[in-house]
Design a protein around this motif. Structure first.
Motif, short mmCIF file in Angstrom:
data_model
loop_
_atom_site.label_atom_id
_atom_site.label_comp_id
_atom_site.label_asym_id
_atom_site.label_seq_id
_atom_site.Cartn_x
_atom_site.Cartn_y
_atom_site.Cartn_z
N TRP A 229 0.80 -1.24 0.00
CA TRP A 229 0.00 0.00 0.00
C TRP A 229 0.82 1.28 0.00
N ALA A 230 2.12 1.23 0.34
CA ALA A 230 2.95 2.45 0.38
C ALA A 230 3.74 2.53 -0.92
N LYS A 231 3.38 3.45 -1.80
CA LYS A 231 3.96 3.51 -3.14
C LYS A 231 5.29 4.27 -3.15
N ASN A 232 6.29 3.66 -3.78
CA ASN A 232 7.61 4.27 -3.89
C ASN A 232 7.65 5.23 -5.09
N LYS A 233 8.08 6.45 -4.86
CA LYS A 233 8.10 7.47 -5.91
C LYS A 233 9.09 7.14 -7.02
N GLN A 234 10.13 6.41 -6.72
CA GLN A 234 11.17 6.15 -7.71
C GLN A 234 10.72 5.21 -8.81
N ASP A 235 10.03 4.14 -8.46
CA ASP A 235 9.69 3.13 -9.46
C ASP A 235 8.23 2.69 -9.42
N ASN A 274 10.72 -3.99 4.14
CA ASN A 274 11.76 -3.17 4.75
C ASN A 274 11.49 -1.67 4.53
N TYR A 275 10.23 -1.31 4.52
CA TYR A 275 9.86 0.11 4.48
C TYR A 275 9.63 0.58 5.91
N TYR A 276 10.57 1.37 6.41
CA TYR A 276 10.48 1.94 7.76
C TYR A 276 10.46 3.46 7.59
N PRO A 277 9.30 4.05 7.50
CA PRO A 277 9.22 5.47 7.16
C PRO A 277 9.80 6.37 8.24
N GLY A 278 10.55 7.36 7.81
CA GLY A 278 10.99 8.40 8.73
C GLY A 278 9.81 9.28 9.10
N PHE A 279 9.74 9.66 10.37
CA PHE A 279 8.62 10.53 10.79
C PHE A 279 9.10 11.79 11.49
N GLY A 312 3.54 6.73 4.78
CA GLY A 312 2.72 6.12 3.74
C GLY A 312 2.88 6.76 2.39
N GLN A 313 3.40 8.00 2.36
CA GLN A 313 3.59 8.71 1.11
C GLN A 313 5.02 9.22 0.93
N ASN A 314 5.93 8.81 1.83
CA ASN A 314 7.28 9.36 1.77
C ASN A 314 8.32 8.34 1.34
N ALA A 315 7.88 7.24 0.74
CA ALA A 315 8.85 6.28 0.21
C ALA A 315 9.43 6.85 -1.08
N ASN A 316 10.72 7.12 -1.08
CA ASN A 316 11.40 7.71 -2.23
C ASN A 316 12.82 7.13 -2.28
N LEU A 317 12.87 5.83 -2.59
CA LEU A 317 14.11 5.05 -2.45
C LEU A 317 14.54 4.51 -3.81
N ASN A 318 15.83 4.64 -4.09
CA ASN A 318 16.29 4.27 -5.44
C ASN A 318 17.00 2.91 -5.50
N LEU A 362 17.39 5.83 3.18
CA LEU A 362 15.99 6.30 3.10
C LEU A 362 15.86 7.54 2.22
N SER A 363 16.59 7.58 1.12
CA SER A 363 16.57 8.74 0.24
C SER A 363 16.68 8.30 -1.22
N PRO A 364 16.46 9.21 -2.17
CA PRO A 364 16.62 8.87 -3.59
C PRO A 364 18.07 8.90 -4.06
N PHE A 365 19.01 8.97 -3.12
CA PHE A 365 20.43 9.03 -3.48
C PHE A 365 21.09 7.69 -3.16
N SER A 366 22.17 7.42 -3.87
CA SER A 366 22.88 6.14 -3.71
C SER A 366 23.99 6.33 -2.69
N ILE A 367 23.62 6.18 -1.40
CA ILE A 367 24.57 6.44 -0.32
C ILE A 367 25.02 5.14 0.34
N LEU A 368 24.08 4.36 0.87
CA LEU A 368 24.48 3.20 1.67
C LEU A 368 23.43 2.10 1.59
N ARG A 369 23.90 0.89 1.45
CA ARG A 369 23.06 -0.30 1.62
C ARG A 369 23.63 -1.09 2.79
N ALA A 370 22.82 -1.32 3.80
CA ALA A 370 23.30 -2.02 5.00
C ALA A 370 22.23 -2.99 5.48
N GLY A 371 22.68 -4.02 6.15
CA GLY A 371 21.76 -5.00 6.70
C GLY A 371 22.51 -6.25 7.13
#
Length: 788
Positions: A229-235, A274-279, A312-318, A362-371
């Motif tokens: 239900w939470a749509k990603n702006k990038q894709d 793995n959508y954990y929205p920033g608030f 719910g509307q701030n997913a903007n992940l690349n 948690l941004s549209p920039f290619s900074i870090l992938r961790a897990g």
């Protein structure tokens, strides 16, 4: 919020009034009827019991007993009721089990909680104080609770330390899951459902004989998928989708005194969970100083990007991808009637594979992938001998062995925009080449091996027909060998002038090192549990018990920090009354508890070892105390009701060196949380359910339910950003069925009023804002079932 609490408490009071006055509307044709059983077919017997609504036989004391006869705080729900109300995930069990909660957004972000405690200290090497036992097999890692349990017979929740019989670490309680056994009566069950978010579910199971009355099978399959239900702006991808399936196969062998039940199973998910929205973000400190290293401030100053906090509307992940989970299991339960005593041997293997693919900035920039890539292999063997039921002395004794191999690899993969994000201001703009960090991977490879053995025994002495005394003892010896190895690799070859810049970032993440430790510990668990029947319908009980949760292995330890810490120690006092009213048509139970926990495992700061910073240690003392109430009633005319409620005072009695919240981190090195409520522990919680199931003609039946839950406000983070207001969830459904129950069609909804809430909150860091682990939004749909 205040009015909602009043409504919920009023509902609970109404239910208890129903319990007390049940005889006023009892009808003769609603009284429990004798159960028609199939000789030699336990599965058929169980189905018959559930079909007539009789009391579930619970196994919390490793033998079948009526719920109202067990002198401990225990609750149970049948698998049929869970399926009818579309309760498939462990987190949803909270709608039926008092003082229970679970956090489950993905395999690793999971935890079981009883009376506000449990979890695993956010570390793969730490175990939960709430045990999970599935078909008599104890599971160690919280990730095993993640997937849906299918084809359930019933679930039980025992509250308080249960270490004598129910395995290691059950210092807070245990969730016991029992699935349906193969039957020698052929049967096929099919279920298909469709709901909002394009969700469809298919469940099927078949059972019957393979060789006469000697060998039977049961095969189970399910698939569950939705769009999210939470749509990603990038894709355009929708997050928090469902994409999972499972298959189970069972064989039941019966010959004379020997019974053997073999289970093989596979569970699999591949989801954008793995959508954990920033608030929010702490852009300034509490004293007004600007927090220049804050995520929001850096995105604005470096990239000119202003992030959104609209959940719910701030997913903007690349670079976000699905999280993959795999669980495999194999177990066999062998039972031999020795002509009085019964010998039981349970052999099991369980495997977990978890691979996250997170966009960690948690941004549209290619900074870090961790897990964390997590791999768990668990092998266990339990052997026990139990006396027959009904003698003046009943006993059980046995041994238990566990071997666990666990790998937790914390991977941080730097990307093209990493250099700008981490080194702007540290290097001249002309030197900010993406090659400094792009493609570099920094890993902390944590490894754990656990070898645990235990001997246990429990004895009940029936001094009279009404007075009984149960005592139990368990000795556990456990060896833990743990290590954490940090390495950095990848990326382009750098000129000598830029190499220090890369090294500085690697060191900021922890640097290159290797630490290891090994410890062997011995512990005792014990139980004293007297009970007295005032009458056939009133049971008084009390207990004093002690248990220990294994010392955590800190798989994220850095040089100087403890790799393996001491066990938690739990002493609990319980007292309660169980009453059966109106000739078995109603029950009302009350339990009081007081639980002291020493050497609580939590993050701490040691002022005498400032260079260590914050680390996992035996940081605190905690206390749980309160009261739990449960009631049920068969109201007549096809109606029945259940209600439960709890008051839970869960506080830190001593926690003097806790990490400060982000907004205070520039002023103090630690804070004193002594006397504060434990994060995530609601003071008040409860539920009320009203069910209806009755034939309205010779060919047609009508059924439905409404379930209302409530949890009071809590702080999920011990910080100003961690507050979660009290909330209630409403689940409801209505359906029609054939009079013989073979076919049904149901319309249902979970979280009917679409309450938005969080079940977890993550601390803001230099790479992320404050984030929320979200509770389930409203779902609704229709489900058709057929039984052949």
């Amino acid at each position: 919020m205040h009015n909602r609490k009043i409504r919920v408490l009023a509902l609970a009071a109404t239910a208890l009034t129903m319990v007390a006055s049940a005889p006023a509307w009892a009808r003769d044709d609603d009284k429990p009827k004798p159960v028609a059983t199939t000789a030699g077919d336990p599965a058929a017997d169980e189905d018959a019991q559930h079909a007539t609504g009789q009391e579930i036989l619970v196994t919390a004391r490793r033998r079948e007993e009526k719920l109202q006869d067990v002198p401990v705080a225990i609750s149970a729900v049948s698998g049929n009721e869970l399926a009818d109300q579309h309760i498939y995930r462990v987190a949803d069990f909270a709608a039926k089990l008092p003082n229970f909660a679970a956090v489950q957004q993905n395999t690793r972000v999971s935890g079981l909680y009883v009376r506000g405690l449990g979890g695993n200290a956010s570390n793969d090497g730490a175990e939960s104080g709430v045990g999970l036992i599935v078909d008599n097999v104890f599971f160690t890692h919280v990730g095993f609770s993640w997937l849906d349990f299918v084809d359930l017979d019933h679930v039980e929740l025992v509250r308080g330390p249960q270490g004598t019989l129910l395995g290691k670490n059950t210092t807070i309680g245990a969730l016991i899951v029992t699935t349906k056994r193969p039957s020698f009566t052929p049967e096929l069950n099919l279920e298909a459902g469709y709901g909002n978010q394009n969700r469809y579910q298919i469940r099927a199971n078949a059972t019957g004989p393979l060789i006469g009355d000697t060998l039977a099978y049961r095969a189970t399959f399910y698939v569950d998928r939705s769009d999210g239900w939470a749509k990603n702006k990038q894709d355009g991808q929708k997050y928090l989708d469902v994409n999972r399936w499972a298959a189970r196969g069972q064989l039941l062998f019966q010959s004379g005194p020997v019974t053997s039940r073999l289970i093989g199973e596979h569970y699999e998910t591949s989801e954008y969970n793995n959508y954990y929205p920033g608030f929010a973000d702490a852009t300034t400190f509490a004293n007004g100083a600007v927090r220049s290293g804050a995520w929001e401030n850096k995105l604005k100053s470096i990239f000119g990007y202003t992030p959104s906090y609209k959940i719910g509307q701030n997913a903007n992940l690349n670079t976000q991808q699905r999280i993959d989970s795999r669980v495999n299991g194999l177990s066999n339960e062998l039972t031999i009637d020795l002509g009085g005593p019964t010998l039981t041997a349970v052999s099991a293997w369980r495997q977990l594979r978890f691979r996250p693919h997170n966009d960690s900035d948690l941004s549209p920039f290619s900074i870090l992938r961790a897990g964390y890539d997590v791999d768990v292999d668990q092998y266990s063997q339990e052997v026990r001998i139990a006396s027959p039921i009904g003698g003046p002395i009943e006993y059980q004794f046995g041994g238990y062995f566990l071997r666990e191999d666990l790998v937790s690899n914390n991977r941080s993969i730097f990307q093209a925009d990493s250099t700008k994000y981490f080194l702007t201001g540290a290097l001249p703009a002309a030197a900010l080449s993406p090659a400094i960090l792009d493609g570099v991977e920094y890993d902390q490879y944590g490894k754990l091996r656990v070898t645990s053995g235990a001997a246990f025994g429990q004895l009940t002495w029936h001094a009279t027909d009404r007075l009984a005394l149960t005592g139990g003892l368990r000795f556990t010896r456990e060896n833990k060998k743990a290590s954490n190895t940090a390495t950095a690799f990848g990326g382009a070859t750098l000129p000598a002038a830029l190499a220090p810049a890369r090294a500085a970032i690697v060191n900021a993440f922890g640097g290159v090192f290797e630490v290891a430790d090994e410890k062997t510990t011995s512990s005792w668990s014990w139980l004293v549990n007297p009970s007295f029947k005032l009458s056939d319908d009133v049971l008084l009980y009390a207990s004093v018990s002690y248990g220990e949760k294994s010392g955590a292995a800190n798989l994220g330890a850095t040089p100087g920090k403890p790799v393996i810490i001491d066990p938690e120690k739990s002493t609990a006092y319980e007292a309660g009354i169980k009453t059966t009213l109106a000739g078995g048509r109603a029950t009302f139970n009350v339990n009081f508890y007081w639980n002291d926990i020493k050497d609580f495992q939590a993050t701490q700061y040691d002022p005498n070892r400032v260079a260590l910073g914050y680390f996992l240690g035996n940081a605190a003392r905690a206390r749980l105390r309160g009261v739990e109430l449960e009631g049920s009633a068969k109201l007549g005319g096809g109606f029945s009701a259940t209600a439960s409620g709890s008051f839970n005072d869960a506080t830190f009695r001593s926690y003097t060196n806790a990490p400060p919240p982000v907004e205070l981190s520039n002023a103090v090195a630690s804070v004193n949380l002594s006397g504060t409520r434990i994060p995530g522990s609601s003071k008040w919680s409860g539920q009320f359910s009203l069910n209806y199931d009755n034939n309205v003609s010779d060919t047609l039946g009508l059924f439905g339910y409404i379930n209302q839950t409530y949890r009071s406000d809590t702080n999920l983070l011990s910080a100003v950003y961690g507050k979660q207001e009290g909330y209630g969830l409403t689940n409801a459904g209505i359906g029609i069925r054939s009079a013989d129950g073979r076919y049904s069609l149901q319309f249902w909804s979970r979280n009917l009023f679409d309450k938005r809430y969080a079940v977890g909150i993550g601390q803001a860091t230099a790479i992320t804002p404050f984030i929320k682990v979200l509770g389930e939004t409203r779902t609704f749909g229709t489900t058709a079932r057929a039984r052949f």
